[in-house]
Design an enzyme around this catalytic site. Structure first.
Site, PDB file in Angstrom:
ATOM      1  N   ASN A  81       0.860  -1.169   0.000  1.00  0.00           N
ATOM      2  CA  ASN A  81       0.000   0.000   0.000  1.00  0.00           C
ATOM      3  C   ASN A  81       0.903   1.228   0.000  1.00  0.00           C
ATOM      4  O   ASN A  81       1.538   1.545   1.009  1.00  0.00           O
ATOM      5  CB  ASN A  81      -0.931   0.007   1.202  1.00  0.00           C
ATOM      6  CG  ASN A  81      -1.950   1.126   1.118  1.00  0.00           C
ATOM      7  OD1 ASN A  81      -1.638   2.223   0.660  1.00  0.00           O
ATOM      8  ND2 ASN A  81      -3.165   0.843   1.552  1.00  0.00           N
ATOM      9  N   HIS A 132      -5.166   4.718   9.291  1.00  0.00           N
ATOM     10  CA  HIS A 132      -6.285   5.595   9.637  1.00  0.00           C
ATOM     11  C   HIS A 132      -5.913   6.449  10.846  1.00  0.00           C
ATOM     12  O   HIS A 132      -5.223   5.988  11.755  1.00  0.00           O
ATOM     13  CB  HIS A 132      -7.530   4.767   9.990  1.00  0.00           C
ATOM     14  CG  HIS A 132      -8.100   4.037   8.834  1.00  0.00           C
ATOM     15  ND1 HIS A 132      -8.890   4.649   7.884  1.00  0.00           N
ATOM     16  CD2 HIS A 132      -8.007   2.741   8.461  1.00  0.00           C
ATOM     17  CE1 HIS A 132      -9.261   3.765   6.987  1.00  0.00           C
ATOM     18  NE2 HIS A 132      -8.732   2.593   7.306  1.00  0.00           N
ATOM     19  N   ALA A 168      12.167 -14.295   8.274  1.00  0.00           N
ATOM     20  CA  ALA A 168      10.800 -14.675   7.922  1.00  0.00           C
ATOM     21  C   ALA A 168       9.850 -14.422   9.086  1.00  0.00           C
ATOM     22  O   ALA A 168      10.182 -14.666  10.245  1.00  0.00           O
ATOM     23  CB  ALA A 168      10.753 -16.142   7.516  1.00  0.00           C
ATOM     24  N   GLY A 220      10.145 -14.427   3.884  1.00  0.00           N
ATOM     25  CA  GLY A 220       8.720 -14.606   3.621  1.00  0.00           C
ATOM     26  C   GLY A 220       7.842 -14.193   4.787  1.00  0.00           C
ATOM     27  O   GLY A 220       8.274 -14.182   5.946  1.00  0.00           O
TER      28      GLY A 220
END
Length: 174
Positions: free
Chosen positions: A44, A68, A115, A97
């Site tokens: 994002n 937010h 990970a 990962g």
């Protein structure tokens, strides 16, 4: 995928980006050169994202650069406003990962992110981090790292130019 990459603020060359990646607000995302992003990444870019040269990212990355607002919000639990906080991933970082990177994170050059880590805040250059929340467990050998960097020994670059192949030893008796 090509259409998505053309929407990026900056997209370097010789990148290998999985076709299953999702990028929200790609116009606020910048990629350097020789970057690998594995399958199922979700980025994002609302607050800004910069991924520098030589970064390797494993599967299932979740990266947020905004959240937010809840402080002094007009509603609960939050309102329609956002807190934008750029995420920067320095040169030659290796991210394992299933890593989550939170808004405002800054991962220093040459870091290794284990990970499953949850990254929040600033990670000093050459750090090796693990856990949730992530913590530094040790540092890379800076002399070795900077020697290889000076010699331009970047794995994805070498792999592409010299057609490097993985060396796998399947002899389990050793």
């Amino acid at each position: 995928m090509k259409r998505l990459l053309k929407k990026l603020n900056k997209s370097g060359s010789n990148n290998s980006i999985s076709s299953s990646i999702v990028i929200y607000y790609p116009e606020r995302v910048s990629l350097g050169n020789f970057i690998y992003i594995g399958p199922n990444a979700e980025i994002n870019g609302l607050g800004g994202v910069e991924i520098m040269n030589g970064v390797i990212i494993g599967p299932n990355l979740v990266l947020h650069s905004a959240n937010h607002s809840f402080k002094d919000s007009k509603y609960i639990p939050y309102d329609e406003t956002f807190d934008f906080r750029k995420v920067t991933i320095g040169e030659n970082v290796w991210i394992g990962g299933n890593v989550i990177i939170t808004p405002g994170s800054n991962i220093g050059e040459g870091c290794i992110v284990g990970a499953g880590c949850v990254v929040s805040g600033t990670i000093p250059p050459l750090s090796i981090v693990v856990g949730n929340p992530c913590r530094v467990i040790k540092s890379r050998d800076s002399e070795h790292y900077y020697r290889l960097k000076k010699e331009n020994k970047i794995y994805l670059k070498e792999k592409l130019e010299r057609k490097l192949q993985p060396q796998i030893n399947l002899n389990y008796n050793e």
